[in-house]
Design an enzyme around this catalytic site. Structure first.
Site, PDB file in Angstrom:
ATOM      1  N   LYS A 114      20.628 156.688 -28.936  1.00  5.10           N
ATOM      2  CA  LYS A 114      21.658 156.531 -29.964  1.00  5.10           C
ATOM      3  C   LYS A 114      21.623 157.664 -30.978  1.00  5.10           C
ATOM      4  O   LYS A 114      22.663 158.042 -31.501  1.00  5.10           O
ATOM      5  CB  LYS A 114      21.506 155.182 -30.673  1.00  5.10           C
ATOM      6  CG  LYS A 114      21.938 154.016 -29.803  1.00  5.10           C
ATOM      7  CD  LYS A 114      22.041 152.753 -30.622  1.00  5.10           C
ATOM      8  CE  LYS A 114      22.371 151.557 -29.767  1.00  5.10           C
ATOM      9  NZ  LYS A 114      22.253 150.298 -30.504  1.00  5.10           N
ATOM     10  N   LYS A 194      23.455 150.604 -16.969  1.00  5.15           N
ATOM     11  CA  LYS A 194      23.757 149.200 -17.282  1.00  5.15           C
ATOM     12  C   LYS A 194      25.190 149.076 -17.815  1.00  5.15           C
ATOM     13  O   LYS A 194      25.727 150.016 -18.413  1.00  5.15           O
ATOM     14  CB  LYS A 194      22.740 148.634 -18.272  1.00  5.15           C
ATOM     15  CG  LYS A 194      22.864 149.193 -19.651  1.00  5.15           C
ATOM     16  CD  LYS A 194      22.057 148.410 -20.685  1.00  5.15           C
ATOM     17  CE  LYS A 194      22.373 149.048 -22.027  1.00  5.15           C
ATOM     18  NZ  LYS A 194      21.826 148.479 -23.183  1.00  5.15           N
ATOM     19  N   LYS A 197      28.735 147.883 -23.879  1.00  5.88           N
ATOM     20  CA  LYS A 197      29.898 147.741 -24.762  1.00  5.88           C
ATOM     21  C   LYS A 197      30.449 149.111 -25.139  1.00  5.88           C
ATOM     22  O   LYS A 197      31.620 149.250 -25.452  1.00  5.88           O
ATOM     23  CB  LYS A 197      29.485 147.033 -26.063  1.00  5.88           C
ATOM     24  CG  LYS A 197      29.026 145.595 -25.895  1.00  5.88           C
ATOM     25  CD  LYS A 197      28.717 144.996 -27.276  1.00  5.88           C
ATOM     26  CE  LYS A 197      27.487 144.140 -27.260  1.00  5.88           C
ATOM     27  NZ  LYS A 197      26.748 144.074 -28.503  1.00  5.88           N
TER      28      LYS A 197
HETATM   29  P1  TYM Z   1      23.131 143.682 -27.769  1.00  3.38           P
HETATM   30  O1  TYM Z   1      24.108 143.303 -28.821  1.00  3.38           O
HETATM   31  O2  TYM Z   1      23.202 145.065 -27.213  1.00  3.38           O
HETATM   32  O3  TYM Z   1      23.238 142.691 -26.547  1.00  3.38           O
HETATM   33  C1  TYM Z   1      23.168 141.286 -26.689  1.00  3.38           C
HETATM   34  C2  TYM Z   1      22.425 140.694 -25.517  1.00  3.38           C
HETATM   35  O4  TYM Z   1      23.062 141.027 -24.282  1.00  3.38           O
HETATM   36  C3  TYM Z   1      22.093 141.571 -23.385  1.00  3.38           C
HETATM   37  N1  TYM Z   1      22.744 142.581 -22.533  1.00  3.38           N
HETATM   38  C4  TYM Z   1      22.681 142.589 -21.194  1.00  3.38           C
HETATM   39  N2  TYM Z   1      22.072 141.754 -20.331  1.00  3.38           N
HETATM   40  C5  TYM Z   1      22.208 142.039 -19.015  1.00  3.38           C
HETATM   41  N3  TYM Z   1      22.910 143.110 -18.550  1.00  3.38           N
HETATM   42  C6  TYM Z   1      23.535 143.973 -19.388  1.00  3.38           C
HETATM   43  N4  TYM Z   1      24.235 144.986 -18.918  1.00  3.38           N
HETATM   44  C7  TYM Z   1      23.425 143.719 -20.793  1.00  3.38           C
HETATM   45  N5  TYM Z   1      23.907 144.350 -21.885  1.00  3.38           N
HETATM   46  C8  TYM Z   1      23.469 143.639 -22.949  1.00  3.38           C
HETATM   47  C9  TYM Z   1      21.042 142.205 -24.289  1.00  3.38           C
HETATM   48  O5  TYM Z   1      19.811 142.352 -23.625  1.00  3.38           O
HETATM   49  C10 TYM Z   1      20.981 141.202 -25.419  1.00  3.38           C
HETATM   50  O6  TYM Z   1      20.119 140.133 -25.091  1.00  3.38           O
HETATM   51  N6  TYM Z   1      18.910 144.667 -30.296  1.00  3.38           N
HETATM   52  C11 TYM Z   1      19.755 143.590 -29.777  1.00  3.38           C
HETATM   53  C12 TYM Z   1      20.235 142.608 -30.853  1.00  3.38           C
HETATM   54  C13 TYM Z   1      19.175 141.944 -31.640  1.00  3.38           C
HETATM   55  C14 TYM Z   1      18.282 140.929 -31.174  1.00  3.38           C
HETATM   56  C15 TYM Z   1      17.507 140.559 -32.317  1.00  3.38           C
HETATM   57  C16 TYM Z   1      18.086 140.324 -29.936  1.00  3.38           C
HETATM   58  C17 TYM Z   1      18.903 142.155 -32.957  1.00  3.38           C
HETATM   59  N7  TYM Z   1      17.899 141.317 -33.349  1.00  3.38           N
HETATM   60  C18 TYM Z   1      16.506 139.592 -32.201  1.00  3.38           C
HETATM   61  C19 TYM Z   1      17.073 139.341 -29.852  1.00  3.38           C
HETATM   62  C20 TYM Z   1      16.317 138.983 -30.966  1.00  3.38           C
HETATM   63  C21 TYM Z   1      20.988 144.215 -29.148  1.00  3.38           C
HETATM   64  O7  TYM Z   1      21.401 145.286 -29.493  1.00  3.38           O
HETATM   65  O8  TYM Z   1      21.657 143.371 -28.283  1.00  3.38           O
END
Ligand code: TYM
Length: 326
Positions: A114, A194, A197
């Site tokens: 990023k 992967k 978004k």
């Molecule tokens: P984020 O917003 O990118 O994604 C949310 C959740 O979706 C999962 N995910 C996927 N799973 C399978 N295949 C994919 N292609 C895929 N893309 C996204 C992510 O693994 C996630 O579970 N850092 C985190 C947000 C966060 C968080 C937390 C998560 C902030 N604090 C505390 C757990 C606990 C994030 O950017 O997720």
């Protein structure tokens, strides 16, 4: 009665919520509501670490909360709120930042990716510390996430252990929970990256509210290979294997039975059947997305935040005491 174990997870409100988020995270969030005390977050503070437009951000926050609700998270059973409504996340992040090494943060893969794209800033570097604070604030036992969060979870565990060792044993060490299949849903346009978004190519992902025709178009244009046999083989046939996983998840059928049925059917017929299964599986989510009003979302989120502030304040007492505050 023994107390139920606690779970925390979050999602950034960055738009384009896709089936990777649903399969990797939301589906587990929903099923865990049965047996755990669940706390789920739309982590808006995290989303501010890359450049954004405030007006669009405001509606993305609501849209993401709507997507979580439409996926089946039940605000009667789980605590759901916007991270920024509970200041304790930022307070704990500050405390944890004092025991986190900069070198460890600089080695985070997501930071490297990023900061190349969005430029460097302190928030982006300390992002994983805020994430650790989200999780540790409630002293949770489990964190349902996709595979891409593994490194962040490892850092959370390290920070918790360091804190317990340096101060008092306050935090349980949380476990990562990932689905057996679908922990990393791949892009439809590049099965080696992967589904994301932020991918500029809209055909790379299926959105939670895509209509069946849009799903069919995207699946038909999914990149596969020049062979013609349907096999589950990530080495040789990543595109087909990705579609097989999606087909299996949304139809509830095993990958073996799908391979048996479609082995010689040709990719065209296989893709149409997979797209139909995905569209059918997503139909209830899409319908709920269309029926949950902004006002309802805001009410649910405000009520959640009120309960969470009280809970978080209770939890902070032992944490502040451990570090000599309060
Ligand atoms: P984020 O917003 O990118 O994604 C949310 C959740 O979706 C999962 N995910 C996927 N799973 C399978 N295949 C994919 N292609 C895929 N893309 C996204 C992510 O693994 C996630 O579970 N850092 C985190 C947000 C966060 C968080 C937390 C998560 C902030 N604090 C505390 C757990 C606990 C994030 O950017 O997720």
């Amino acid at each position: 009665m023994t107390e139920r174990k606690r779970v925390f997870s979050g999602v950034q409100p960055t738009g384009n919520v896709h089936i990777g988020n649903y399969i990797g995270a939301f589906r587990n969030w929903v099923s865990m509501q049965e047996d755990f005390d669940c706390i789920y977050n739309v982590v808006d503070l995290h989303a501010m670490t890359t450049p954004y437009d405030p007006a669009a951000f405001r509606s993305e926050r609501i849209n993401m909360a709507r997507s979580v609700l439409a996926s089946g998270v039940d605000a009667e059973r789980s605590l759901l709120y916007f991270q920024s409504d509970v200041p304790h996340h930022a307070e704990l992040a500050w405390i944890l930042s004092t025991i986190t090494g900069i070198g460890q943060l600089e080695r985070m893969t997501q930071y490297k990716e990023k900061s190349d794209r969005a430029g460097q800033n302190l928030g982006l570097l300390s992002y994983p510390v805020l994430m650790a604070a989200d999780i540790l604030l409630y002293k949770v036992h489990a964190v349902p996430v996709g595979d891409d969060q593994t490194q962040h979870l490892e850092l959370t565990r390290d920070v918790a252990e360091r804190f317990n060792h340096r101060f008092t044993e306050v935090f349980p060490i949380p476990e990562r929970i990932t689905p057996e299949i679908g922990a990393r849903v791949m892009s439809l346009q590049d099965p080696f990256s992967k589904m994301s978004k932020s991918d500029p190519n809209e055909k790379s992902r299926i959105l939670l509210d895509d209509a069946p025709e849009a799903i069919l178009k995207k699946v038909k244009s999914a990149v596969t290979d020049s062979d013609r046999y349907v096999r589950y083989d990530w080495e040789e046939k990543a595109g087909i294997s990705n579609l097989l996983e999606l087909f299996s998840i949304f139809s509830g059928r095993s990958i073996e039975s799908l391979v048996e049925e479609y082995h010689e059917a040709g990719y065209g017929a296989f893709k149409i059947a997979a797209a139909e299964a995905i569209a059918e599986g997503l139909a209830p989510v899409r319908e709920r997305m269309g029926s949950i009003e902004d006002g309802d979302v805001m009410k649910i989120m405000a009520a959640g935040a009120e309960v969470a502030r009280e809970k978080a304040e209770q939890e902070m007492i032992s944490i502040r005491a451990a570090v000599g505050l309060g």
